[in-house]
Design a protein around this motif. Structure first.
Motif, short mmCIF file in Angstrom:
data_model
loop_
_atom_site.label_atom_id
_atom_site.label_comp_id
_atom_site.label_asym_id
_atom_site.label_seq_id
_atom_site.Cartn_x
_atom_site.Cartn_y
_atom_site.Cartn_z
N ILE A 38 -2.97 1.40 11.14
CA ILE A 38 -4.03 0.86 12.01
C ILE A 38 -5.05 1.96 12.32
O ILE A 38 -6.25 1.76 12.25
N GLU A 39 -4.54 3.14 12.68
CA GLU A 39 -5.41 4.26 13.05
C GLU A 39 -6.21 4.81 11.86
O GLU A 39 -7.31 5.31 12.04
N PHE A 40 -5.63 4.71 10.66
CA PHE A 40 -6.26 5.23 9.44
C PHE A 40 -6.31 4.11 8.41
O PHE A 40 -5.52 4.08 7.46
N PRO A 41 -7.23 3.16 8.59
CA PRO A 41 -7.24 1.95 7.76
C PRO A 41 -7.54 2.18 6.28
O PRO A 41 -7.28 1.28 5.47
N LEU A 42 -8.02 3.36 5.90
CA LEU A 42 -8.28 3.63 4.48
C LEU A 42 -7.00 3.97 3.70
O LEU A 42 -7.01 3.98 2.48
N ILE A 43 -5.92 4.23 4.40
CA ILE A 43 -4.65 4.54 3.72
C ILE A 43 -4.13 3.27 3.07
O ILE A 43 -4.09 2.21 3.68
N ASP A 44 -3.71 3.40 1.81
CA ASP A 44 -3.14 2.27 1.08
C ASP A 44 -1.90 1.77 1.83
O ASP A 44 -0.98 2.54 2.11
N LYS A 45 -1.87 0.49 2.13
CA LYS A 45 -0.76 -0.11 2.89
C LYS A 45 0.57 0.01 2.14
O LYS A 45 1.63 -0.08 2.73
N ASN A 46 0.51 0.20 0.83
CA ASN A 46 1.72 0.28 0.00
C ASN A 46 2.07 1.71 -0.40
O ASN A 46 2.79 1.92 -1.37
N TRP A 47 1.58 2.68 0.35
CA TRP A 47 1.79 4.08 -0.05
C TRP A 47 3.25 4.44 -0.21
O TRP A 47 3.62 5.20 -1.10
N GLU A 48 4.12 3.89 0.62
CA GLU A 48 5.55 4.22 0.52
C GLU A 48 6.14 3.73 -0.80
O GLU A 48 6.90 4.43 -1.45
N GLU A 49 5.77 2.52 -1.20
CA GLU A 49 6.26 1.97 -2.47
C GLU A 49 5.71 2.75 -3.65
O GLU A 49 6.42 2.99 -4.64
N ILE A 50 4.45 3.15 -3.56
CA ILE A 50 3.82 3.91 -4.65
C ILE A 50 4.52 5.26 -4.83
O ILE A 50 4.83 5.68 -5.94
N ILE A 51 4.81 5.93 -3.72
CA ILE A 51 5.47 7.24 -3.76
C ILE A 51 6.92 7.12 -4.22
O ILE A 51 7.46 8.03 -4.83
N ALA A 52 7.54 5.98 -3.98
CA ALA A 52 8.95 5.79 -4.31
C ALA A 52 9.25 5.84 -5.81
O ALA A 52 10.38 6.09 -6.21
N LYS A 53 8.24 5.61 -6.64
CA LYS A 53 8.47 5.57 -8.10
C LYS A 53 7.67 6.65 -8.79
O LYS A 53 6.52 6.88 -8.44
N PRO A 54 8.24 7.29 -9.80
CA PRO A 54 9.62 7.15 -10.28
C PRO A 54 10.61 7.85 -9.34
O PRO A 54 10.24 8.74 -8.59
N ALA A 55 11.84 7.42 -9.42
CA ALA A 55 12.89 7.96 -8.56
C ALA A 55 13.10 9.45 -8.82
O ALA A 55 12.90 9.93 -9.93
#
Length: 107
Positions: A74-91
């Motif tokens: 909310i505070e930084f609306p330009l951050i991709d909402k899926n950043w955690e999923e994007i960073i998760a791959k590859p394992a």
């Protein structure tokens, strides 16, 4: 027992690790960097938080993580909402990504 939590406050948040408490205002955040740490059998999503004079780390294992990340988005609306999923791959790779940089105005 180790206490690790991130706690929302009126105009910011606190990162608490045992007796160490680092308090941040949303307005003073200069840079947010997401990355993943290999913990042998699982990965741990992490966020590095930087201002001009302090740095802290929080991970998905911290108490309060989900509420904190929801507020970050909310505070930084330009951050991709899926950043955690994007960073998760590859394992099992660090996969570091600059999520926000006040100087560069990235999202």
């Amino acid at each position: 027992m180790i206490i690790e939590k991130v706690e929302l406050i009126n105009d910011g948040f606190k990162v608490i690790i045992n007796e160490d408490i680092i308090q941040f205002k949303w307005s003073e955040i200069e840079k947010l960097t997401g990355f993943k740490v290999d913990r042998l059998t699982v990965d741990d999503i992490c966020l590095k938080i930087e201002t001009n004079n302090k740095t802290a780390f929080a991970t998905e294992e911290f108490e309060g993580w989900r509420n904190f990340i929801d507020r970050v988005l909310i505070e930084f609306p330009l951050i991709d909402k899926n950043w955690e999923e994007i960073i998760a791959k590859p394992a099992f790779e660090r996969n570091e990504s600059e999520l926000y940089n006040r100087g560069k105005n990235v999202g």
